[in-house]
Design a protein around this motif. Structure first.
Motif, PDB file in Angstrom:
ATOM      1  N   TRP A  22     -30.839  -5.784  46.726  1.00 54.03           N
ATOM      2  CA  TRP A  22     -29.587  -6.238  46.116  1.00 54.03           C
ATOM      3  C   TRP A  22     -28.812  -7.182  47.020  1.00 54.03           C
ATOM      4  O   TRP A  22     -28.162  -8.115  46.546  1.00 54.03           O
ATOM      5  CB  TRP A  22     -28.739  -5.041  45.695  1.00 54.03           C
ATOM      6  N   LEU A  25     -30.635 -10.517  46.641  1.00 52.81           N
ATOM      7  CA  LEU A  25     -30.355 -11.160  45.361  1.00 52.81           C
ATOM      8  C   LEU A  25     -28.934 -11.707  45.301  1.00 52.81           C
ATOM      9  O   LEU A  25     -28.695 -12.813  44.814  1.00 52.81           O
ATOM     10  CB  LEU A  25     -30.587 -10.177  44.210  1.00 52.81           C
ATOM     11  N   SER A  26     -27.981 -10.936  45.809  1.00 51.05           N
ATOM     12  CA  SER A  26     -26.588 -11.370  45.726  1.00 51.05           C
ATOM     13  C   SER A  26     -26.283 -12.503  46.696  1.00 51.05           C
ATOM     14  O   SER A  26     -25.448 -13.356  46.410  1.00 51.05           O
ATOM     15  CB  SER A  26     -25.638 -10.196  45.972  1.00 51.05           C
ATOM     16  N   GLY A  28     -28.744 -14.607  47.804  1.00 52.68           N
ATOM     17  CA  GLY A  28     -29.655 -15.697  47.476  1.00 52.68           C
ATOM     18  C   GLY A  28     -29.148 -16.573  46.348  1.00 52.68           C
ATOM     19  O   GLY A  28     -29.401 -17.785  46.324  1.00 52.68           O
ATOM     20  N   LEU A  29     -28.416 -15.999  45.423  1.00 53.41           N
ATOM     21  CA  LEU A  29     -27.893 -16.765  44.294  1.00 53.41           C
ATOM     22  C   LEU A  29     -26.944 -17.884  44.732  1.00 53.41           C
ATOM     23  O   LEU A  29     -27.107 -19.027  44.289  1.00 53.41           O
ATOM     24  CB  LEU A  29     -27.211 -15.830  43.288  1.00 53.41           C
ATOM     25  N   PRO A  30     -25.965 -17.625  45.602  1.00 54.04           N
ATOM     26  CA  PRO A  30     -25.110 -18.734  46.048  1.00 54.04           C
ATOM     27  C   PRO A  30     -25.893 -19.830  46.772  1.00 54.04           C
ATOM     28  O   PRO A  30     -25.581 -21.014  46.619  1.00 54.04           O
ATOM     29  CB  PRO A  30     -24.107 -18.076  46.993  1.00 54.04           C
ATOM     30  N   ALA A  32     -28.983 -20.693  46.155  1.00 57.07           N
ATOM     31  CA  ALA A  32     -29.689 -21.440  45.121  1.00 57.07           C
ATOM     32  C   ALA A  32     -28.736 -22.416  44.422  1.00 57.07           C
ATOM     33  O   ALA A  32     -29.100 -23.572  44.164  1.00 57.07           O
ATOM     34  CB  ALA A  32     -30.302 -20.485  44.103  1.00 57.07           C
ATOM     35  N   VAL A  33     -27.529 -21.973  44.141  1.00 57.41           N
ATOM     36  CA  VAL A  33     -26.530 -22.851  43.511  1.00 57.41           C
ATOM     37  C   VAL A  33     -26.169 -23.999  44.459  1.00 57.41           C
ATOM     38  O   VAL A  33     -26.060 -25.155  44.037  1.00 57.41           O
ATOM     39  CB  VAL A  33     -25.275 -22.044  43.109  1.00 57.41           C
TER      40      VAL A  33
END
Length: 57
Positions: A22, A25-26, A28-30, A32-33
């Motif tokens: 988690w 994932l949390s 990694g998202l920023p 990626a953006v």
């Protein structure tokens, strides 16, 4: 006693695995953006040319 210690270690491993999942994932998202928006900023002239072609009369 050894069986109890082993299940505690297994439970700790599962907990660490879920936290790692988690957290990855949390966080990694920023990233990626940021990568996508950074690419759009670098190639904005090419993207703009594709989206708004010059109309030749």
């Amino acid at each position: 006693m050894a069986g109890h210690s082993r299940s505690a270690a297994t439970g700790a491993r599962i907990l660490v695995s879920r936290v790692h999942l988690w957290l990855g994932l949390s966080l990694g998202l920023p990233f990626a953006v940021l990568g996508l928006t950074g690419s759009a900023l670098v190639f904005h002239t090419g993207i703009d040319a594709v989206l708004h072609p010059v109309v030749e009369a």
